[in-house]
Design a protein around this motif. Sequence first.
Motif, PDB file in Angstrom:
ATOM      1  N   SER A 158      14.351 121.505  53.362  1.00 15.18           N
ATOM      2  CA  SER A 158      15.289 121.138  52.262  1.00 15.18           C
ATOM      3  C   SER A 158      15.884 119.867  52.104  1.00 15.18           C
ATOM      4  O   SER A 158      15.980 119.099  50.982  1.00 15.18           O
ATOM      5  CB  SER A 158      15.903 122.375  51.846  1.00 15.18           C
ATOM      6  N   GLY A 159      16.389 119.516  53.343  1.00 15.04           N
ATOM      7  CA  GLY A 159      17.152 118.181  53.528  1.00 15.04           C
ATOM      8  C   GLY A 159      16.306 116.829  53.826  1.00 15.04           C
ATOM      9  O   GLY A 159      16.616 116.011  54.133  1.00 15.04           O
ATOM     10  N   GLU A 161      16.271 124.844  56.195  1.00 11.49           N
ATOM     11  CA  GLU A 161      17.289 123.813  56.023  1.00 11.49           C
ATOM     12  C   GLU A 161      17.137 122.719  56.113  1.00 11.49           C
ATOM     13  O   GLU A 161      17.183 121.506  55.432  1.00 11.49           O
ATOM     14  CB  GLU A 161      18.674 124.163  56.635  1.00 11.49           C
ATOM     15  N   LYS A 207      14.507 116.418  56.473  1.00 12.61           N
ATOM     16  CA  LYS A 207      14.832 115.953  57.752  1.00 12.61           C
ATOM     17  C   LYS A 207      13.729 116.348  58.711  1.00 12.61           C
ATOM     18  O   LYS A 207      13.759 117.048  59.734  1.00 12.61           O
ATOM     19  CB  LYS A 207      16.180 116.531  58.337  1.00 12.61           C
ATOM     20  N   LEU A 256      20.723 121.334  59.136  1.00 15.76           N
ATOM     21  CA  LEU A 256      21.061 120.722  57.771  1.00 15.76           C
ATOM     22  C   LEU A 256      21.598 119.389  57.931  1.00 15.76           C
ATOM     23  O   LEU A 256      21.212 118.622  56.813  1.00 15.76           O
ATOM     24  CB  LEU A 256      22.169 121.873  56.939  1.00 15.76           C
ATOM     25  N   ASN A 257      22.319 119.136  58.829  1.00 18.22           N
ATOM     26  CA  ASN A 257      23.088 117.720  58.981  1.00 18.22           C
ATOM     27  C   ASN A 257      22.372 117.117  59.692  1.00 18.22           C
ATOM     28  O   ASN A 257      22.852 115.704  59.854  1.00 18.22           O
ATOM     29  CB  ASN A 257      24.589 117.970  59.450  1.00 18.22           C
TER      30      ASN A 257
END
Length: 149
Positions: free
Chosen positions: A124-125, A121, A127, A91-92
Amino acid sequence: MGVEDSSLGTMSSEDKVDALLEAARYDDMEDITSLVSQGVSLDSKDSQGRTALHMACANGHLDVVEYLISRGVDLNATNVEMNTPLHWACLNGHIEVVKKLILAGATVGVLNSYEKSPIDEAVSGQKMDVIDAINESVAQLELTGIRVS
């Protein structure tokens, strides 16, 4: 943060867990090793179910992640939302942490309480570099004959 060894004796076990997670969040190896020497388990969870590995992964602290992995922590520990450290790293966008977790045996396909995998995740980000890192790590494991779930 600077947890003094002398003050550790007066801290509650809950405070020690919070101090451990705080140290992992802020990349403070000295406090982590001090807390471990005082008997704090590296797999301890706070009231949200978060572990030191969750915090280190969420913040991209590769040295802390490597230390925790070397000490045998649960790579697939889940918090109250069923997120693993890998969910948070994805996510990050912490590519090196993602690779390290997968190569150490973290489960790629685990779903959180929102039915999202770590890959979801990352998607959705937006990345895409994280998705590439996941695919590269999984391929590397498969080449060495280790099954990935």
